[in-house]
Design a protein around this motif. Structure first.
Motif, PDB file in Angstrom:
ATOM      1  N   ASP A 211     -55.418 137.294  83.534  1.00 52.32           N
ATOM      2  CA  ASP A 211     -54.335 136.620  82.816  1.00 52.32           C
ATOM      3  C   ASP A 211     -52.966 137.180  83.170  1.00 52.32           C
ATOM      4  O   ASP A 211     -52.054 136.438  83.533  1.00 52.32           O
ATOM      5  CB  ASP A 211     -54.548 136.723  81.306  1.00 52.32           C
ATOM      6  CG  ASP A 211     -55.818 136.030  80.858  1.00 52.32           C
ATOM      7  OD1 ASP A 211     -56.379 135.252  81.656  1.00 52.32           O
ATOM      8  OD2 ASP A 211     -56.265 136.274  79.711  1.00 52.32           O
ATOM      9  N   SER A 212     -52.794 138.494  83.010  1.00 48.56           N
ATOM     10  CA  SER A 212     -51.488 139.108  83.261  1.00 48.56           C
ATOM     11  C   SER A 212     -51.638 140.604  83.451  1.00 48.56           C
ATOM     12  O   SER A 212     -52.562 141.229  82.912  1.00 48.56           O
ATOM     13  CB  SER A 212     -50.516 138.843  82.095  1.00 48.56           C
ATOM     14  OG  SER A 212     -50.999 139.452  80.900  1.00 48.56           O
ATOM     15  N   THR A 213     -50.729 141.169  84.220  1.00 49.31           N
ATOM     16  CA  THR A 213     -50.575 142.612  84.320  1.00 49.31           C
ATOM     17  C   THR A 213     -49.139 142.928  83.935  1.00 49.31           C
ATOM     18  O   THR A 213     -48.203 142.452  84.583  1.00 49.31           O
ATOM     19  CB  THR A 213     -50.854 143.123  85.741  1.00 49.31           C
ATOM     20  OG1 THR A 213     -52.242 142.948  86.046  1.00 49.31           O
ATOM     21  CG2 THR A 213     -50.508 144.598  85.868  1.00 49.31           C
ATOM     22  N   ALA A 214     -48.965 143.693  82.852  1.00 52.81           N
ATOM     23  CA  ALA A 214     -47.637 144.052  82.353  1.00 52.81           C
ATOM     24  C   ALA A 214     -47.530 145.569  82.326  1.00 52.81           C
ATOM     25  O   ALA A 214     -48.351 146.248  81.709  1.00 52.81           O
ATOM     26  CB  ALA A 214     -47.394 143.472  80.968  1.00 52.81           C
ATOM     27  N   ILE A 215     -46.500 146.113  82.981  1.00 53.72           N
ATOM     28  CA  ILE A 215     -46.321 147.555  83.096  1.00 53.72           C
ATOM     29  C   ILE A 215     -44.901 147.913  82.679  1.00 53.72           C
ATOM     30  O   ILE A 215     -43.940 147.341  83.199  1.00 53.72           O
ATOM     31  CB  ILE A 215     -46.571 148.032  84.537  1.00 53.72           C
ATOM     32  CG1 ILE A 215     -47.996 147.651  84.992  1.00 53.72           C
ATOM     33  CG2 ILE A 215     -46.362 149.533  84.660  1.00 53.72           C
ATOM     34  CD1 ILE A 215     -48.265 147.920  86.456  1.00 53.72           C
ATOM     35  N   CYS A 216     -44.773 148.851  81.744  1.00 57.94           N
ATOM     36  CA  CYS A 216     -43.437 149.281  81.324  1.00 57.94           C
ATOM     37  C   CYS A 216     -43.172 150.744  81.626  1.00 57.94           C
ATOM     38  O   CYS A 216     -42.018 151.187  81.549  1.00 57.94           O
ATOM     39  CB  CYS A 216     -43.203 148.995  79.842  1.00 57.94           C
ATOM     40  SG  CYS A 216     -44.162 150.041  78.716  1.00 57.94           S
ATOM     41  N   ASP A 217     -44.213 151.514  81.964  1.00 63.73           N
ATOM     42  CA  ASP A 217     -44.008 152.919  82.288  1.00 63.73           C
ATOM     43  C   ASP A 217     -45.264 153.442  82.975  1.00 63.73           C
ATOM     44  O   ASP A 217     -46.310 152.803  82.978  1.00 63.73           O
ATOM     45  CB  ASP A 217     -43.708 153.739  81.032  1.00 63.73           C
ATOM     46  CG  ASP A 217     -42.973 155.038  81.342  1.00 63.73           C
ATOM     47  OD1 ASP A 217     -42.753 155.324  82.535  1.00 63.73           O
ATOM     48  OD2 ASP A 217     -42.629 155.758  80.387  1.00 63.73           O
ATOM     49  N   GLY A 218     -45.140 154.626  83.556  1.00 61.31           N
ATOM     50  CA  GLY A 218     -46.251 155.227  84.271  1.00 61.31           C
ATOM     51  C   GLY A 218     -45.849 155.558  85.697  1.00 61.31           C
ATOM     52  O   GLY A 218     -44.859 155.045  86.223  1.00 61.31           O
ATOM     53  N   THR A 219     -46.635 156.416  86.319  1.00 63.61           N
ATOM     54  CA  THR A 219     -46.414 156.796  87.707  1.00 63.61           C
ATOM     55  C   THR A 219     -47.640 156.392  88.508  1.00 63.61           C
ATOM     56  O   THR A 219     -48.762 156.784  88.172  1.00 63.61           O
ATOM     57  CB  THR A 219     -46.172 158.309  87.831  1.00 63.61           C
ATOM     58  OG1 THR A 219     -45.028 158.665  87.039  1.00 63.61           O
ATOM     59  CG2 THR A 219     -45.929 158.702  89.272  1.00 63.61           C
ATOM     60  N   PHE A 220     -47.424 155.607  89.573  1.00 61.81           N
ATOM     61  CA  PHE A 220     -48.533 155.011  90.311  1.00 61.81           C
ATOM     62  C   PHE A 220     -48.437 155.349  91.796  1.00 61.81           C
ATOM     63  O   PHE A 220     -47.397 155.121  92.424  1.00 61.81           O
ATOM     64  CB  PHE A 220     -48.526 153.490  90.153  1.00 61.81           C
ATOM     65  CG  PHE A 220     -48.596 153.020  88.731  1.00 61.81           C
ATOM     66  CD1 PHE A 220     -49.801 152.649  88.169  1.00 61.81           C
ATOM     67  CD2 PHE A 220     -47.449 152.960  87.951  1.00 61.81           C
ATOM     68  CE1 PHE A 220     -49.872 152.232  86.850  1.00 61.81           C
ATOM     69  CE2 PHE A 220     -47.504 152.536  86.639  1.00 61.81           C
ATOM     70  CZ  PHE A 220     -48.719 152.172  86.085  1.00 61.81           C
ATOM     71  N   THR A 221     -49.517 155.868  92.328  1.00 61.48           N
ATOM     72  CA  THR A 221     -49.685 156.013  93.769  1.00 61.48           C
ATOM     73  C   THR A 221     -50.936 155.232  94.140  1.00 61.48           C
ATOM     74  O   THR A 221     -52.050 155.621  93.760  1.00 61.48           O
ATOM     75  CB  THR A 221     -49.818 157.484  94.183  1.00 61.48           C
ATOM     76  OG1 THR A 221     -48.657 158.209  93.748  1.00 61.48           O
ATOM     77  CG2 THR A 221     -49.950 157.600  95.691  1.00 61.48           C
ATOM     78  N   ILE A 222     -50.755 154.117  94.833  1.00 62.26           N
ATOM     79  CA  ILE A 222     -51.858 153.210  95.105  1.00 62.26           C
ATOM     80  C   ILE A 222     -52.010 153.009  96.602  1.00 62.26           C
ATOM     81  O   ILE A 222     -51.041 152.653  97.288  1.00 62.26           O
ATOM     82  CB  ILE A 222     -51.641 151.844  94.415  1.00 62.26           C
ATOM     83  CG1 ILE A 222     -51.517 152.024  92.894  1.00 62.26           C
ATOM     84  CG2 ILE A 222     -52.770 150.883  94.747  1.00 62.26           C
ATOM     85  CD1 ILE A 222     -51.172 150.738  92.153  1.00 62.26           C
ATOM     86  N   ASP A 223     -53.205 153.232  97.107  1.00 60.23           N
ATOM     87  CA  ASP A 223     -53.547 152.969  98.504  1.00 60.23           C
ATOM     88  C   ASP A 223     -54.751 152.035  98.493  1.00 60.23           C
ATOM     89  O   ASP A 223     -55.869 152.450  98.161  1.00 60.23           O
ATOM     90  CB  ASP A 223     -53.872 154.275  99.224  1.00 60.23           C
ATOM     91  CG  ASP A 223     -54.062 154.081 100.734  1.00 60.23           C
ATOM     92  OD1 ASP A 223     -54.158 152.919 101.170  1.00 60.23           O
ATOM     93  OD2 ASP A 223     -54.124 155.087 101.460  1.00 60.23           O
ATOM     94  N   ALA A 224     -54.518 150.762  98.815  1.00 62.21           N
ATOM     95  CA  ALA A 224     -55.578 149.773  98.679  1.00 62.21           C
ATOM     96  C   ALA A 224     -55.318 148.595  99.611  1.00 62.21           C
ATOM     97  O   ALA A 224     -54.262 148.512 100.247  1.00 62.21           O
ATOM     98  CB  ALA A 224     -55.648 149.280  97.231  1.00 62.21           C
ATOM     99  N   LYS A 225     -56.289 147.689  99.679  1.00 65.53           N
ATOM    100  CA  LYS A 225     -56.071 146.462 100.443  1.00 65.53           C
ATOM    101  C   LYS A 225     -54.929 145.675  99.811  1.00 65.53           C
ATOM    102  O   LYS A 225     -54.026 145.190 100.498  1.00 65.53           O
ATOM    103  CB  LYS A 225     -57.349 145.630 100.480  1.00 65.53           C
ATOM    104  CG  LYS A 225     -57.233 144.367 101.320  1.00 65.53           C
ATOM    105  CD  LYS A 225     -58.558 143.623 101.370  1.00 65.53           C
ATOM    106  CE  LYS A 225     -58.446 142.371 102.237  1.00 65.53           C
ATOM    107  NZ  LYS A 225     -59.726 141.635 102.304  1.00 65.53           N
ATOM    108  N   GLU A 226     -54.971 145.531  98.482  1.00 63.01           N
ATOM    109  CA  GLU A 226     -53.864 144.965  97.701  1.00 63.01           C
ATOM    110  C   GLU A 226     -53.500 145.934  96.596  1.00 63.01           C
ATOM    111  O   GLU A 226     -54.389 146.439  95.894  1.00 63.01           O
ATOM    112  CB  GLU A 226     -54.236 143.611  97.101  1.00 63.01           C
ATOM    113  CG  GLU A 226     -54.259 142.486  98.093  1.00 63.01           C
ATOM    114  CD  GLU A 226     -54.354 141.130  97.422  1.00 63.01           C
ATOM    115  OE1 GLU A 226     -54.115 140.131  98.112  1.00 63.01           O
ATOM    116  OE2 GLU A 226     -54.654 141.073  96.214  1.00 63.01           O
TER     117      GLU A 226
END
Length: 461
Positions: free
Chosen positions: A236-251
Motif C-alpha cells: 500500500d505505502s511506505t512512509a518514512i520520517c526518520d531513521g538511518t538507512f544503508t541499503i545494498d539491494a537490487k531495488e
C-alpha cells in the motif's frame, strides 16, 4: 346569625387558600429544582462525553487527519509509531531458541533476546497490536523469515536503545503451505508494519529484506540491509520520517506510494533506487520526497535512480544521484524545492529518461489513500490489494510445518534448549485493543507464568 356565619367561614376560607398557595409554591420550587438538576446532569454528561471522546481520540494515536484537506506529514505517523522507547514494565521476554517456532497469539509487548539458528517468531494474533522489541538478538535462518507476521492488526518492530541486532536468511525461502503464503523477506508481515527505536538492525537476505503486504512505516532506528531482492517493500505505502538507512539491494525500496519525510539514506542498487509500482489499488502510484539527505548510487545498465509508474514529486531534501538514468516517471515529474544533484551537477528540473511523462516546476504530490494533487489533500480510495509485480494477491514462504503449537511449548522468558515450538499468549475472547496506544500490558503481569497459548475462541489480544 349571618354575621356569626361569616365570622366562622371567612377565616376557614383564608386558611384553605393559604394552604393551597403554599403547596403550589412548594411544587413550583421542586419543579424548578428538578429542571435545574436535570439540565445540570445533561450538561455534565455532555461535557463528560465530550471529554471522553477527546481522550479516546488522543489515546488512539491513529493517523487522525490523514484524509483531511492540507493534512500535514504528522498525520501519516501515529503517536505510537513515533514512540521510540515504549513502556516495557509489562513486557514478556522471549529467548530465541535453535530450531523453534515461537508463536505469539496475544496482544502485548515482547522483548526478543539471545542467539539462535532456524528460529522463527510467528505472530498470529488477529486484530491485535503486537510490539516486538529487539534487544541484542541474533538469528540466522536457512529458509524461513526470522519474524513472520501471519495475522495481526499491526506489528511494531522496535530496536532497543544501544542494541545491536542481526537477522539473516541464508537459503531459499520455502512456502508456508498450511496458510498458502509465500514469504520472501527476513521480516515478513501480512499486516501493517512499523519500524522504530534507537538501536541498530542488520538484515541479510537472499530475497527481500523487510516486506509488508499492507503499510510500512519507519520513524526511527538504524538499518543496514543487504538483499538480493528489495531492501524495503510494501504493497500500500511506505512512509518514512526518520531513521538511518544503508541499503545494498537490487531495488532499494518499492511500494505503490513511497513517501520520504525525513531520515538519512545511502542506497546502492542494481535496478531501481526507489520504485513506485502498482502493488495495490489503495493509493495512486507515486514517489514523494519531502526531506532527508538521500544518496542513490546505481549500477551500470538499464537502471533508474528514482522510477515511478505514476508521478514523481520532490518538495524538499538534499538528493544526490549517481547513475545513467536519474528519473523515470509515467505521470508528472515535479520539482518544488530541495536540492537535487545528478552525477555531481545540480539540476533545476526533473528530466524524464524515457519521456513518458511531463516534467517541470510546480506544485504537486499526493497524500495517503489516493490523495489528490497538492501533497496532502483527499482523493479517491480504491478497493483491492493486489501485487502487480508478483501477479498474486499475497504472499509468501515460510518453513512448512513450523507453526505447530502443540509440541515443545514453554513459558515466556525461560531459556529452553529443547527442540519444538513455543506459543506466547493465551487466546481468549474479547479484550482487544484497536488503537495504537495502551497495549503494552500483557498476561505477564497476571501472576502466572506466561501461558503457552491455546487458540480457544479464535480471538485474543
Amino acid at each position: 346569625m349571618k354575621n356569626k356565619f361569616f365570622r366562622v367561614l371567612f377565616p376557614a376560607a383564608v386558611l384553605g387558600l393559604s394552604i393551597v398557595l403554599t403547596a403550589y409554591a412548594a411544587n413550583s420550587s421542586n419543579a424548578s429544582e428538578t429542571t435545574t438538576a436535570s439540565e445540570s446532569t445533561v450538561d455534565s454528561e455532555t461535557s463528560e462525553a465530550s471529554e471522553t471522546s477527546e481522550a479516546a481520540e488522543g489515546a488512539d494515536g491513529e493517523k487522525k487527519a490523514a484524509g483531511e484537506e492540507n493534512a500535514s506529514s504528522d498525520e501519516w505517523y501515529s503517536d505510537r509509531d513515533m514512540e521510540q522507547s515504549p513502556d516495557t514494565s509489562d513486557a514478556q521476554t522471549i529467548e530465541v531458541t535453535d530450531g523453534q517456532t515461537l508463536s505469539i497469539t496475544e496482544e502485548g509487548t515482547y522483548i526478543l533476546q539471545g542467539t539462535a539458528s532456524d528460529c522463527t517468531v510467528l505472530v498470529n494474533a488477529p486484530e491485535a497490536k503486537v510490539q516486538l522489541i529487539l534487544d541484542n538478538v541474533t538469528v540466522t535462518n536457512t529458509s524461513s523469515p526470522v519474524i513472520y507476521v501471519l495475522d495481526a492488526d499491526k506489528c511494531f518492530v522496535t530496536t532497543a536503545e544501544g542494541s545491536e541486532n542481526a537477522l539473516t536468511v541464508s537459503g531459499t525461502f520455502t512456502e508456508d503451505t498450511e496458510n498458502d503464503v509465500k514469504t520472501d523477506a527476513v521480516i515478513f508481515a501480512k499486516s501493517d508494519l512499523t519500524l522504530n527505536g534507537t538501536g541498530t538492525l542488520t538484515i541479510s537476505s537472499t530475497d527481500n529484506g523487510i516486506t509488508s503486504k499492507d503499510e510500512l512505516t519507519v520513524t526511527g532506528g538504524t538499518y543496514n540491509i543487504t538483499a538480493s531482492g528489495k531492501g524495503l517493500e510494501s504493497n500500500d505505502s511506505t512512509a518514512i520520517c526518520d531513521g538511518t538507512f544503508t541499503i545494498d539491494a537490487k531495488e532499494g525500496m518499492e511500494s505503490t506510494y513511497v513517501r520520504i519525510d525525513g531520515g538519512t539514506f545511502e542506497i546502492s542498487a542494481s535496478d531501481d533506487g526507489i520504485n513506485a509500482a502498482a502493488n495495490s489499488d489503495k493509493n495512486n502510484v507515486q514517489v514523494e520526497i519531502n526531506g532527508g539527505p538521500l544518496s542513490i548510487k546505481m549500477g551500470a545498465g538499464d537502471t533508474d535512480g528514482i522510477d515511478s509508474n505514476g508521478d514523481l514529486t520532490i518538495n524538499g531534501g538534499n538528493i544526490s544521484i549517481e547513475c545513467n538514468s536519474p528519473f523515470d516517471y509515467d505521470g508528472t515529474g515535479t520539482l518544488n524545492g530541495g536540492t537535487v544533484v545528478v552525477n555531481g551537477e545540480e539540476v533545476t528540473e526533473l528530466t524524464n529518461q524515457f519521456g513518458g511523462g511531463m516534467g517541470g516546476m510546480g506544485k504537486g504530490g499526493m497524500g495517503k489513500e489516493g490523495m489528490a494533487p497538492g501533497g496532502f489533500g483527499p482523493g479517491n480510495q480504491h478497493p483491492g490489494d493486489t501485487d502487480a509485480n508478483s501477479g498474486s494477491t499475497d504472499e509468501t514462504d515460510a518453513e512448512s510445518g513450523s507453526t505447530d503449537e502443540s509440541a515443545g511449548k514453554t513459558d515466556a522468558g525461560a531459556s529452553n534448549t529443547d527442540s519444538g515450538n513455543q506459543t506466547f499468549g493465551k487466546m481468549e475472547p474479547g479484550n482487544r485493543q484497536k488503537s495504537d496506544q495502551g497495549s503494552n500490558g500483557t498476561d505477564a503481569a497476571s501472576g502466572s507464568t506466561p501461558t503457552v497459548g491455546e487458540a480457544t475462541g479464535g480471538q485474543g489480544v
